[in-house]
Write a protein that holds these residues in place. Structure first.
Motif, short mmCIF file in Angstrom:
data_model
loop_
_atom_site.label_atom_id
_atom_site.label_comp_id
_atom_site.label_asym_id
_atom_site.label_seq_id
_atom_site.Cartn_x
_atom_site.Cartn_y
_atom_site.Cartn_z
N ARG A 74 -10.32 -21.76 8.91
CA ARG A 74 -9.95 -20.92 10.05
C ARG A 74 -8.55 -20.33 9.84
NH1 ARG A 74 -9.78 -22.51 16.46
NH2 ARG A 74 -9.47 -20.40 17.19
N LEU A 75 -8.39 -19.61 8.75
CA LEU A 75 -7.09 -18.99 8.46
C LEU A 75 -6.82 -17.87 9.45
CD1 LEU A 75 -7.05 -18.82 4.57
CD2 LEU A 75 -5.81 -20.40 6.06
N ARG A 76 -5.57 -17.80 9.89
CA ARG A 76 -5.13 -16.74 10.80
C ARG A 76 -4.07 -15.92 10.08
NH1 ARG A 76 -5.09 -21.67 14.05
NH2 ARG A 76 -6.74 -21.54 15.59
N LEU A 77 -4.18 -14.60 10.19
CA LEU A 77 -3.23 -13.70 9.53
C LEU A 77 -2.10 -13.36 10.49
CD1 LEU A 77 -5.75 -11.27 7.82
CD2 LEU A 77 -4.70 -13.33 6.87
N LEU A 78 -0.87 -13.59 10.04
CA LEU A 78 0.32 -13.29 10.83
C LEU A 78 0.71 -11.84 10.59
CD1 LEU A 78 2.75 -14.11 12.60
CD2 LEU A 78 3.86 -14.93 10.50
N LEU A 79 0.69 -11.05 11.66
CA LEU A 79 0.97 -9.61 11.56
C LEU A 79 2.42 -9.30 11.89
CD1 LEU A 79 -2.15 -8.12 13.40
CD2 LEU A 79 -1.80 -8.41 10.94
N ASP A 80 2.97 -8.33 11.18
CA ASP A 80 4.25 -7.73 11.52
C ASP A 80 3.89 -6.41 12.21
OD1 ASP A 80 6.62 -6.35 11.69
OD2 ASP A 80 7.25 -6.79 9.64
N LEU A 81 3.86 -6.42 13.52
CA LEU A 81 3.41 -5.28 14.30
C LEU A 81 4.31 -4.06 14.06
CD1 LEU A 81 1.18 -4.59 16.28
CD2 LEU A 81 2.70 -5.26 18.13
N LYS A 82 5.59 -4.30 13.87
CA LYS A 82 6.52 -3.19 13.63
C LYS A 82 6.17 -2.48 12.33
CE LYS A 82 11.36 -2.30 14.48
NZ LYS A 82 12.65 -2.93 14.77
N ALA A 83 5.88 -3.24 11.27
CA ALA A 83 5.50 -2.62 9.99
C ALA A 83 4.15 -1.92 10.11
CB ALA A 83 5.45 -3.68 8.89
N LEU A 84 3.23 -2.50 10.89
CA LEU A 84 1.90 -1.94 11.06
C LEU A 84 1.94 -0.57 11.72
CD1 LEU A 84 -1.17 -2.50 10.81
CD2 LEU A 84 -1.04 -3.57 13.05
N LEU A 85 2.89 -0.39 12.64
CA LEU A 85 2.99 0.86 13.39
C LEU A 85 4.19 1.70 12.98
CD1 LEU A 85 2.09 -0.60 16.89
CD2 LEU A 85 0.57 0.54 15.26
N VAL B 116 0.86 -1.18 0.00
CA VAL B 116 0.00 0.00 0.00
C VAL B 116 0.90 1.23 0.00
CG1 VAL B 116 -1.79 1.23 1.27
CG2 VAL B 116 -1.75 -1.26 1.29
N SER B 117 0.83 2.02 -1.06
CA SER B 117 1.62 3.25 -1.23
C SER B 117 3.06 3.10 -0.77
CB SER B 117 0.97 4.45 -0.55
OG SER B 117 0.04 4.16 0.41
N GLY B 118 3.73 2.05 -1.24
CA GLY B 118 5.15 1.88 -0.97
C GLY B 118 5.50 1.39 0.42
N ARG B 119 4.52 1.21 1.29
CA ARG B 119 4.81 0.76 2.65
C ARG B 119 5.01 -0.74 2.68
NH1 ARG B 119 -0.01 3.42 5.88
NH2 ARG B 119 -0.35 1.22 6.14
N SER B 120 5.75 -1.18 3.68
CA SER B 120 5.95 -2.61 3.87
C SER B 120 4.63 -3.26 4.23
CB SER B 120 6.94 -2.87 5.01
OG SER B 120 8.19 -2.34 4.69
N PRO B 121 4.39 -4.47 3.73
CA PRO B 121 3.15 -5.15 4.11
C PRO B 121 3.19 -5.53 5.59
CG PRO B 121 4.55 -6.60 2.83
CD PRO B 121 5.22 -5.26 2.85
N PHE B 122 2.05 -5.45 6.24
CA PHE B 122 2.02 -5.81 7.65
C PHE B 122 1.38 -7.17 7.89
CE2 PHE B 122 -1.17 -2.49 6.92
CZ PHE B 122 -2.34 -3.21 7.12
N VAL B 123 0.74 -7.77 6.88
CA VAL B 123 0.32 -9.16 6.96
C VAL B 123 1.39 -9.93 6.21
CG1 VAL B 123 -1.42 -10.87 6.33
CG2 VAL B 123 -2.14 -8.61 7.08
N VAL B 124 2.19 -10.70 6.95
CA VAL B 124 3.35 -11.34 6.35
C VAL B 124 3.21 -12.85 6.16
CG1 VAL B 124 4.97 -9.56 7.06
CG2 VAL B 124 4.47 -11.45 8.61
N GLY B 125 2.13 -13.41 6.69
CA GLY B 125 1.93 -14.84 6.55
C GLY B 125 0.52 -15.24 6.91
N VAL B 126 0.20 -16.49 6.57
CA VAL B 126 -1.12 -17.05 6.85
C VAL B 126 -0.91 -18.47 7.35
CG1 VAL B 126 -3.36 -17.64 5.85
CG2 VAL B 126 -2.11 -15.67 4.98
N CYS B 127 -1.64 -18.85 8.39
CA CYS B 127 -1.54 -20.22 8.89
C CYS B 127 -2.91 -20.70 9.33
CB CYS B 127 -0.53 -20.32 10.03
SG CYS B 127 -0.93 -19.35 11.49
N GLY B 128 -3.03 -21.99 9.49
CA GLY B 128 -4.28 -22.58 9.96
C GLY B 128 -5.00 -23.33 8.87
N PRO B 129 -6.05 -24.06 9.26
CA PRO B 129 -6.82 -24.82 8.27
C PRO B 129 -7.63 -23.86 7.39
CG PRO B 129 -7.85 -24.95 10.43
CD PRO B 129 -6.55 -24.24 10.63
N PRO B 130 -8.05 -24.31 6.20
CA PRO B 130 -8.77 -23.43 5.26
C PRO B 130 -10.01 -22.76 5.84
CG PRO B 130 -8.19 -25.49 4.20
CD PRO B 130 -7.82 -25.64 5.65
#
Length: 174
Positions: free
Chosen positions: A150-161, A134-148
């Motif tokens: 119940r997918l869970r989004l792995l956040l990069d809190l440092k990138a988010l803030l 998004v507008s050159g910023r680092s993505p803050f959702v960096v991964g996905v895990c879990g069964p189809p």
């Protein structure tokens, strides 16, 4: 201490192609809810989980910054993660918690609506998130895990803030 965000930037949780990392290595993730959506953070970022505390509002702060909190002699910013990610304020609930997280030398309290569990996940089971920038910023959702179902989004809190942390770093001191 190895900064887990650097690992996340290359591949989620190191990924199977990261040098020196094995896909069978088990990592621990803190799972929590914001509304109906489930997210996870690297447990190494989370120092403690607290019940909601009294927060002092800060005038002219971004809408997702609830204010500051005095915790054992330290002043921490408090971020409403649901407002930051989804644009909606968190729902008031007795299950709401504050996750006190370390971001490099800084600490921040993030408000979540409910802590679910601590997951033990093989690195190889964490899939890379779609490469959305998004507008050159680092993505803050960096991964996905879990069964189809119940997918869970792995956040990069440092990138988010990141923008808020940088703005705080250049604030003049008096």
């Amino acid at each position: 201490m190895k900064d887990s965000v650097n690992l996340l930037a290359r591949h989620p949780m190191g990924g199977p192609d990261a040098p020196g990392e094995q896909p069978d290595t088990v990592v621990q993730l803190c799972a929590f809810f914001l509304g109906e959506e489930e997210y996870v953070l690297d447990i190494q970022r989370v120092e403690e989980v607290l019940p909601l505390q009294r927060v002092t509002p800060i005038p002219h702060a971004p809408s997702f910054v609830e204010g500051v909190l005095h915790l054992r002699g330290v002043i921490l910013p408090v971020v409403d993660l649901r407002r930051r990610l989804q644009g909606q304020p968190s729902v008031e609930s007795r299950k709401a918690r504050l996750l006190v997280c370390r971001l490099g030398a800084r600490r921040v309290a993030v408000r979540v609506e409910r802590v679910a569990e601590v997951l033990r996940v093989r690195r190889g089971d964490i899939k890379p998130a779609p490469a959305l920038r998004v507008s050159g910023r680092s993505p803050f959702v960096v991964g996905v895990c879990g069964p189809p179902d119940r997918l869970r989004l792995l956040l990069d809190l440092k990138a988010l803030l990141r923008a808020e942390l940088e703005r705080e770093a250049v604030r003049p001191t008096k």
